[in-house]
Design a protein around this motif. Structure first.
Motif, PDB file in Angstrom:
ATOM      1  N   TRP A  63       9.702  -4.748   0.061  1.00  0.00           N
ATOM      2  CA  TRP A  63       9.441  -3.449  -0.627  1.00  0.00           C
ATOM      3  C   TRP A  63      10.041  -3.746  -1.641  1.00  0.00           C
ATOM      4  O   TRP A  63      11.741  -4.050  -1.383  1.00  0.00           O
ATOM      5  CB  TRP A  63       9.985  -1.960   0.257  1.00  0.00           C
ATOM      6  N   THR A  66       9.951  -0.391  -8.368  1.00  0.00           N
ATOM      7  CA  THR A  66       9.136  -0.036  -9.312  1.00  0.00           C
ATOM      8  C   THR A  66       9.823   1.033 -10.197  1.00  0.00           C
ATOM      9  O   THR A  66      10.309   1.610  -9.647  1.00  0.00           O
ATOM     10  CB  THR A  66       7.793  -0.226  -9.094  1.00  0.00           C
ATOM     11  N   SER A  72       3.200   0.105 -10.125  1.00  0.00           N
ATOM     12  CA  SER A  72       3.237  -1.054  -8.917  1.00  0.00           C
ATOM     13  C   SER A  72       1.535  -1.445  -8.646  1.00  0.00           C
ATOM     14  O   SER A  72       1.514  -2.444  -8.207  1.00  0.00           O
ATOM     15  CB  SER A  72       3.031  -0.314  -7.291  1.00  0.00           C
ATOM     16  N   ASN A  73       0.811  -0.757  -9.639  1.00  0.00           N
ATOM     17  CA  ASN A  73      -0.712  -1.351  -9.714  1.00  0.00           C
ATOM     18  C   ASN A  73      -1.065  -2.225 -10.168  1.00  0.00           C
ATOM     19  O   ASN A  73      -1.389  -3.945  -9.880  1.00  0.00           O
ATOM     20  CB  ASN A  73      -1.767  -0.057  -9.536  1.00  0.00           C
ATOM     21  N   ASP A 175      -4.341   0.604  -3.030  1.00  0.00           N
ATOM     22  CA  ASP A 175      -3.152   1.965  -3.966  1.00  0.00           C
ATOM     23  C   ASP A 175      -2.957   2.764  -2.840  1.00  0.00           C
ATOM     24  O   ASP A 175      -4.537   3.430  -2.617  1.00  0.00           O
ATOM     25  CB  ASP A 175      -4.264   2.562  -5.408  1.00  0.00           C
ATOM     26  N   SER A 196       0.694  -0.279  -2.730  1.00  0.00           N
ATOM     27  CA  SER A 196       1.325   0.794  -3.553  1.00  0.00           C
ATOM     28  C   SER A 196       1.339   2.144  -3.326  1.00  0.00           C
ATOM     29  O   SER A 196       0.668   2.604  -2.990  1.00  0.00           O
ATOM     30  CB  SER A 196       1.026   0.490  -5.363  1.00  0.00           C
ATOM     31  N   SER A 198       3.881   5.902  -4.638  1.00  0.00           N
ATOM     32  CA  SER A 198       4.621   6.383  -5.583  1.00  0.00           C
ATOM     33  C   SER A 198       5.724   7.395  -5.313  1.00  0.00           C
ATOM     34  O   SER A 198       5.152   8.543  -4.288  1.00  0.00           O
ATOM     35  CB  SER A 198       3.881   7.488  -6.819  1.00  0.00           C
ATOM     36  N   GLY A 209       8.788   3.538  -8.033  1.00  0.00           N
ATOM     37  CA  GLY A 209       7.005   3.002  -7.466  1.00  0.00           C
ATOM     38  C   GLY A 209       8.062   2.855  -6.103  1.00  0.00           C
ATOM     39  O   GLY A 209       8.878   1.729  -6.224  1.00  0.00           O
ATOM     40  N   LEU A 211       6.129  -1.174  -3.987  1.00  0.00           N
ATOM     41  CA  LEU A 211       5.321  -2.185  -4.168  1.00  0.00           C
ATOM     42  C   LEU A 211       5.024  -3.068  -2.487  1.00  0.00           C
ATOM     43  O   LEU A 211       6.328  -3.488  -2.432  1.00  0.00           O
ATOM     44  CB  LEU A 211       4.988  -3.007  -4.709  1.00  0.00           C
ATOM     45  N   GLU A 229      14.604  -7.885  -7.830  1.00  0.00           N
ATOM     46  CA  GLU A 229      13.821  -7.531  -6.368  1.00  0.00           C
ATOM     47  C   GLU A 229      13.163  -8.997  -6.439  1.00  0.00           C
ATOM     48  O   GLU A 229      11.775  -8.890  -7.179  1.00  0.00           O
ATOM     49  CB  GLU A 229      12.058  -6.228  -8.296  1.00  0.00           C
ATOM     50  N   ARG A 233      10.243  -8.128 -10.326  1.00  0.00           N
ATOM     51  CA  ARG A 233      10.114  -7.399 -10.769  1.00  0.00           C
ATOM     52  C   ARG A 233      12.031  -6.964 -11.240  1.00  0.00           C
ATOM     53  O   ARG A 233      12.789  -6.398 -11.162  1.00  0.00           O
ATOM     54  CB  ARG A 233      10.101  -5.896 -10.456  1.00  0.00           C
TER      55      ARG A 233
END
Length: 382
Positions: A63, A66, A72-73, A175, A196, A198, A209, A211, A229, A233
């Motif tokens: 995981w 974000t 994430s998307n 998503d 993804s 949130s 977020g 992901l 990450e 990220r």
């Protein structure tokens, strides 16, 4: 005030607010620092990551944290497309995705990728046969949302996953912003490679977020400048918000079954009451999430309804918060075959943990009053 906009954001649990405050005070060190305080902060992040893995039964991947569902998307879609462009440049999504997905694909088209936007049925669901027909030797990514953020339709991800297992080169992104902690998501069983979520949609803080990235998958990073990450990220992690988000996810999952049962009852009650108001037309069809009800007042601007409901102490929305100021007809409603007037007059009600039957009755009574006031003005307000 009655708040019926839980798809846009949710009130955080009191325990989550308390946790965030405590961590902010005590663990202020940079989690990438080598000293003891930094190591403690990093341990909290890894503990939060492990909690997500355990609660969501996703030990076959990792995981990432974000800034939210939109990032994430974007990271999932653009990261896969750019990383695996050498395998092929064909991508597949649907016509009813959230703007953060839909516009990511539009941007990739400008970079030379070919995108197939699958149509949906009048109920808002993907047809498996059309997806299979769209797959080619050049397809590298399929991105399909779990629960639609406007009309609540649930896509057949299990069937989609089984189909895509026959195409090992194709990566499957979901998503799950509107379904994470609300519906079961067997990530491994459904063959999901990226997912993804949130935090502020499940009673956590804004700015975090989730992901999921399956083991063996690499992403082309959107940012550079650090190894955080896994390098996908980079940037200093928001430790207090991450820890609070993990707690919110745990709490939401623990009450998922109880919430789902109650939400179904409240939804059916509201659908019945809206059905008694002839000017309103319900949108979408089952299977659909129990916390989302969407209707239109054809010929009426939805913002007028929203502001009049607010005068009754009721907060609702027109569509996703990211698109709420867009006065164009809903792309989602047009995709399910709604007329231009119906697509331009949509209102979304999204339920939360605090709602009871008396709240639904109050909402319906206010709707009746608002429609009664607006009916003589229909032509002047379109």
């Amino acid at each position: 005030m009655l708040y019926f906009d839980h798809c846009a954001s949710t009130p955080p649990y009191d325990e989550v607010v308390q946790t965030m405050m405590e961590v902010m005070k005590s663990e202020y060190a940079n989690p990438s620092s080598l000293h003891h305080a930094g190591a403690n902060a990093d341990k909290l992040i890894e503990r939060s990551r492990s909690m997500l893995t355990d609660r969501l039964q996703a030990s076959h991947g990792q995981w990432l944290f974000t800034s939210g569902g939109t990032e994430s998307n974007n990271l999932a879609i653009k990261g896969i497309a750019r990383q695996y462009a050498g395998r092929g440049k064909h991508l597949i999504t649907t016509q009813i995705e959230h703007a953060s997905v839909y516009e990511s694909f539009a941007q990739l088209e400008q970079e030379g990728f070919r995108v197939t936007y699958l149509p949906v049925s009048k109920s808002g669901h993907v047809r498996i046969g059309q997806l299979e027909e769209a797959l080619t030797d050049e397809t590298i990514l399929v991105s399909i949302m779990h629960v639609n953020n406007e009309i609540g339709t649930i896509q057949p991800l299990g069937e989609i996953g089984r189909l895509l297992k026959r195409f090992p080169k194709v990566i499957f992104h979901v998503d799950a912003v509107q379904s994470l902690s609300k519906l079961p998501i067997p990530i491994k069983e459904w063959g999901i490679d990226l997912l993804s979520g949130s935090a502020h949609k499940l009673r956590g803080p804004k700015g975090v977020g989730f992901l999921f990235v399956r083991e063996g998958i690499s992403l082309y990073p959107m940012f550079t400048g650090g190894s955080q990450e896994s390098g996908f990220r980079p940037g200093t992690q928001n430790v207090p918000a991450i820890v609070a988000s993990a707690k919110a996810l745990r709490m939401s999952i623990e009450m998922m079954e109880r919430r789902e049962s109650r939400m179904k009852q409240l939804k059916q009650m509201l659908i019945g009451l809206i059905g008694e108001i002839p000017e309103l037309k319900l949108n979408g069809a089952e299977p659909a999430a129990s916390h989302i009800i969407h209707f239109s007042y054809p010929g009426m601007k939805p913002e007028v309804i929203i502001h009049m409901l607010e005068q009754h102490g009721i907060m609702a929305s027109t569509r996703s918060a990211c698109s709420s100021k867009d006065d164009k007809p809903s792309r989602v409603l047009l995709a399910i075959g709604a007329s231009h007037e119906q697509a331009a007059g949509g209102v979304r009600i999204s339920l939360g943990d605090e709602h009871e039957e008396r709240d639904i009755s109050a909402l319906a009574a206010s709707l009746r009053q608002v429609v009664g006031q607006l009916k003589p003005l229909e032509r002047r307000l379109t």
